[in-house]
Design a protein around this motif. Structure first.
Motif, PDB file in Angstrom:
ATOM      1  N   LYS A   1     -61.161  49.636 -12.953  1.00 27.99           N
ATOM      2  CA  LYS A   1     -61.097  50.199 -14.315  1.00 27.99           C
ATOM      3  C   LYS A   1     -59.657  50.366 -14.791  1.00 27.99           C
ATOM      4  N   GLY A   2     -58.688  49.910 -14.001  1.00 25.79           N
ATOM      5  CA  GLY A   2     -57.294  49.947 -14.419  1.00 25.79           C
ATOM      6  C   GLY A   2     -56.695  51.351 -14.456  1.00 25.79           C
ATOM      7  N   ARG A   3     -57.221  52.279 -13.633  1.00 25.24           N
ATOM      8  CA  ARG A   3     -56.646  53.629 -13.599  1.00 25.24           C
ATOM      9  C   ARG A   3     -55.356  53.615 -12.788  1.00 25.24           C
ATOM     10  N   HIS A   4     -54.315  54.239 -13.316  1.00 22.15           N
ATOM     11  CA  HIS A   4     -53.038  54.302 -12.622  1.00 22.15           C
ATOM     12  C   HIS A   4     -53.129  55.292 -11.458  1.00 22.15           C
ATOM     13  N   TYR A   5     -52.309  55.098 -10.417  1.00 25.68           N
ATOM     14  CA  TYR A   5     -52.389  55.987  -9.237  1.00 25.68           C
ATOM     15  C   TYR A   5     -52.068  57.442  -9.579  1.00 25.68           C
TER      16      TYR A   5
ATOM     17  N   ASP B   1     -53.064  58.849 -12.226  1.00 24.63           N
ATOM     18  CA  ASP B   1     -54.108  59.308 -13.147  1.00 24.63           C
ATOM     19  C   ASP B   1     -55.473  58.855 -12.617  1.00 24.63           C
ATOM     20  N   LEU B   2     -55.704  59.150 -11.332  1.00 22.99           N
ATOM     21  CA  LEU B   2     -56.946  58.679 -10.700  1.00 22.99           C
ATOM     22  C   LEU B   2     -58.149  59.451 -11.227  1.00 22.99           C
ATOM     23  N   ASP B   3     -59.259  58.773 -11.303  1.00 19.81           N
ATOM     24  CA  ASP B   3     -60.542  59.442 -11.518  1.00 19.81           C
ATOM     25  C   ASP B   3     -61.046  59.803 -10.107  1.00 19.81           C
ATOM     26  N   TYR B   4     -61.304  61.093  -9.873  1.00 18.66           N
ATOM     27  CA  TYR B   4     -61.612  61.519  -8.498  1.00 18.66           C
ATOM     28  C   TYR B   4     -63.010  61.122  -8.037  1.00 18.66           C
ATOM     29  N   ASN B   5     -63.916  60.932  -9.002  1.00 23.96           N
ATOM     30  CA  ASN B   5     -65.222  60.400  -8.586  1.00 23.96           C
ATOM     31  C   ASN B   5     -65.059  58.963  -8.109  1.00 23.96           C
ATOM     32  N   TYR B   6     -64.211  58.228  -8.830  1.00 25.58           N
ATOM     33  CA  TYR B   6     -63.926  56.850  -8.396  1.00 25.58           C
ATOM     34  C   TYR B   6     -63.225  56.855  -7.034  1.00 25.58           C
TER      35      TYR B   6
ATOM     36  N   ALA C   1     -50.380  48.014   3.111  1.00 24.70           N
ATOM     37  CA  ALA C   1     -50.194  49.145   2.186  1.00 24.70           C
ATOM     38  C   ALA C   1     -50.652  50.459   2.808  1.00 24.70           C
ATOM     39  N   ALA C   2     -51.326  50.391   3.966  1.00 23.80           N
ATOM     40  CA  ALA C   2     -51.671  51.611   4.712  1.00 23.80           C
ATOM     41  C   ALA C   2     -50.409  52.296   5.225  1.00 23.80           C
ATOM     42  N   GLN C   3     -49.355  51.514   5.522  1.00 23.50           N
ATOM     43  CA  GLN C   3     -48.116  52.070   6.082  1.00 23.50           C
ATOM     44  C   GLN C   3     -46.986  52.146   5.060  1.00 23.50           C
ATOM     45  N   ARG C   4     -46.972  51.207   4.129  1.00 22.31           N
ATOM     46  CA  ARG C   4     -45.864  51.106   3.171  1.00 22.31           C
ATOM     47  C   ARG C   4     -46.412  51.013   1.760  1.00 22.31           C
ATOM     48  N   THR C   5     -45.581  51.411   0.810  1.00 19.73           N
ATOM     49  CA  THR C   5     -46.065  51.476  -0.564  1.00 19.73           C
ATOM     50  C   THR C   5     -45.925  50.139  -1.271  1.00 19.73           C
ATOM     51  N   PHE C   6     -47.008  49.684  -1.841  1.00 24.87           N
ATOM     52  CA  PHE C   6     -47.007  48.424  -2.591  1.00 24.87           C
ATOM     53  C   PHE C   6     -47.461  48.682  -4.009  1.00 24.87           C
ATOM     54  N   TYR C   7     -46.638  48.271  -4.957  1.00 24.18           N
ATOM     55  CA  TYR C   7     -46.958  48.429  -6.363  1.00 24.18           C
ATOM     56  C   TYR C   7     -48.350  47.870  -6.644  1.00 24.18           C
ATOM     57  N   GLY C   8     -49.166  48.660  -7.311  1.00 29.60           N
ATOM     58  CA  GLY C   8     -50.460  48.172  -7.787  1.00 29.60           C
ATOM     59  C   GLY C   8     -51.597  48.258  -6.787  1.00 29.60           C
ATOM     60  N   TYR C   9     -51.322  48.607  -5.526  1.00 23.73           N
ATOM     61  CA  TYR C   9     -52.423  48.638  -4.542  1.00 23.73           C
ATOM     62  C   TYR C   9     -53.276  49.892  -4.708  1.00 23.73           C
ATOM     63  N   ASN C  10     -52.662  50.881  -5.403  1.00 28.29           N
ATOM     64  CA  ASN C  10     -53.435  52.022  -5.891  1.00 28.29           C
ATOM     65  C   ASN C  10     -54.120  52.797  -4.754  1.00 28.29           C
ATOM     66  N   ASP C  11     -55.317  53.335  -5.031  1.00 24.47           N
ATOM     67  CA  ASP C  11     -55.975  54.182  -4.022  1.00 24.47           C
ATOM     68  C   ASP C  11     -56.525  53.388  -2.842  1.00 24.47           C
ATOM     69  N   MET C  12     -56.466  52.063  -2.913  1.00 25.09           N
ATOM     70  CA  MET C  12     -56.864  51.263  -1.743  1.00 25.09           C
ATOM     71  C   MET C  12     -55.904  51.497  -0.583  1.00 25.09           C
TER      72      MET C  12
END
Ligand SMILES: NC(=O)c1ccc[n+]([C@@H]2O[C@H](COP(=O)([O-])OP(=O)(O)OC[C@H]3O[C@@H](n4cnc5c(N)ncnc54)[C@H](O)[C@@H]3O)[C@@H](O)[C@H]2O)c1
Length: 289
Positions: free
Chosen positions: A103-107, A109-114, A152-163
């Motif tokens: 849904k294109g939510r930014h990290y 501004d997460l929707d917590y149900n999502y 992305a579990a260890q390091r931050t990657f732009y756009g990987y978001n809550d995954m």
């Protein structure tokens, strides 16, 4: 080339949606190596995807299961043991989905149900699979369970978001359950951290084509393909890796050990004197993306 590494072994493969899916390639290789297995996915994916073609090719039965649903997982293990004629030797968890990404939510501004759904589908489903298997005593001694992860579990990657959070949890579940299942039944549990790969799930990541190119330039061996991942999975399902457990194993051409490569640096230099389109006045909300 086949080596009969999985001759006589029975498995369950989650997550083959279409011929790009990593699970699809694992199924093809497992079939070549002499394994018998069931294929599973959500009922929607089984209706919409091409899994039936794969099932025919591999002489495998399809069993619908939402991996977040414990009853459906119980049914999956029960039916798989009936169909395959005994306990299971290997399981591939190849499942990932984030409604926030979709849904294109930014990290910030997460929707917590999502977010709950992301974690349930992409990580807690791994725990559910293992817990169901253990309670049913459905996996043979020295069996092998593999789930697919990302750096992305260890390091931050732009756009990987809550995954990224989901993958960190997934890897932790692999370790925590690996201890219990290893002690009790010698069942080994590992995660493979795979290079970016062109698939339906991969394509959902923001800026995926650039990520793919960057990772390739950074990795001394280049990006690992879906086929490379399948080969690695086969070794982990085989008896050749019987004391490998509780590991997060990088199948990424060396990417995770790199800081900067000449190839990536040279490409970066080409764009050095051009205006960057991210951050600053152009996008005040996401200055630090
Ligand atoms: N493609 C990449 O760049 C990449 C890189 C590293 C790790 N991975 C991981 O590999 C795994 C497989 O992804 P893929 O790239 O092959 O994409 P894919 O889209 O082909 O596979 C994802 C699968 O998850 C299934 N799924 C979604 N919700 C489910 C649910 N509730 N229950 C059961 N199954 C469900 C989908 O139907 C689909 O088959 C994922 O864990 C993904 O995060 C992918």
């Amino acid at each position: 080339m086949a080596y009969n590494l999985l001759k006589g072994k029975r498995g369950i493969i989650f997550g083959a949606l279409n011929s790009d899916s990593i699970a699809w390639k694992v199924a093809e290789r497992a079939h070549e190596e002499g394994a018998t297995f069931t294929l599973t996915n959500t009922s929607v994916a089984l209706r919409m995807g091409d899994t039936a073609k794969l099932a025919e090719k591999c002489n495998a039965e399809l069993i619908g299961a939402d991996a977040t649903n414990v009853e459906e997982l119980e049914n999956l293990f029960k039916k798989s043991m009936e169909i395959l004629g005994g306990k299971i030797d290997f399981v591939l968890h190849s499942i990932g989905m984030s409604p926030n990404v979709r849904k294109g939510r930014h990290y910030s501004d997460l929707d917590y149900n999502y977010l709950s759904k992301t974690l349930d589908i992409s990580a807690i489903s791994f725990h559910k699979t293992l817990q169901v298997a253990r309670k049913m005593d459905a996996i043979n001694e020295w069996g092998s369970v593999v789930a697919l992860s990302y750096v992305a579990a260890q390091r931050t990657f732009y756009g990987y978001n809550d995954m990224a959070d989901a993958k960190a949890l997934l890897e932790s579940i692999g370790r925590s359950f690996g201890y219990i299942y290893g002690r009790e039944r010698h069942v080994r549990i590992n995660t493979i951290s795979q290079s970016p790969t062109v698939t339906t799930a991969g394509g959902g990541v923001k800026g995926f084509d650039r990520l793919l190119d960057f990772a390739d330039r950074m990795s001394p061996l280049g990006n690992a393909t879906g086929e490379d991942c399948a080969d690695y999975c086969i070794t982990l399902f085989s008896d050749l890796t019987r004391r490998v457990t509780m590991q997060n194993l990088f199948n990424d051409g060396g990417f995770s050990s790199m800081g900067m490569s000449l190839r990536a640096l040279e490409q970066y230099e080409k764009g050095l004197h051009q205006e960057c389109e991210c951050g600053g006045a152009l996008d005040e909300e996401h200055n630090y993306d």
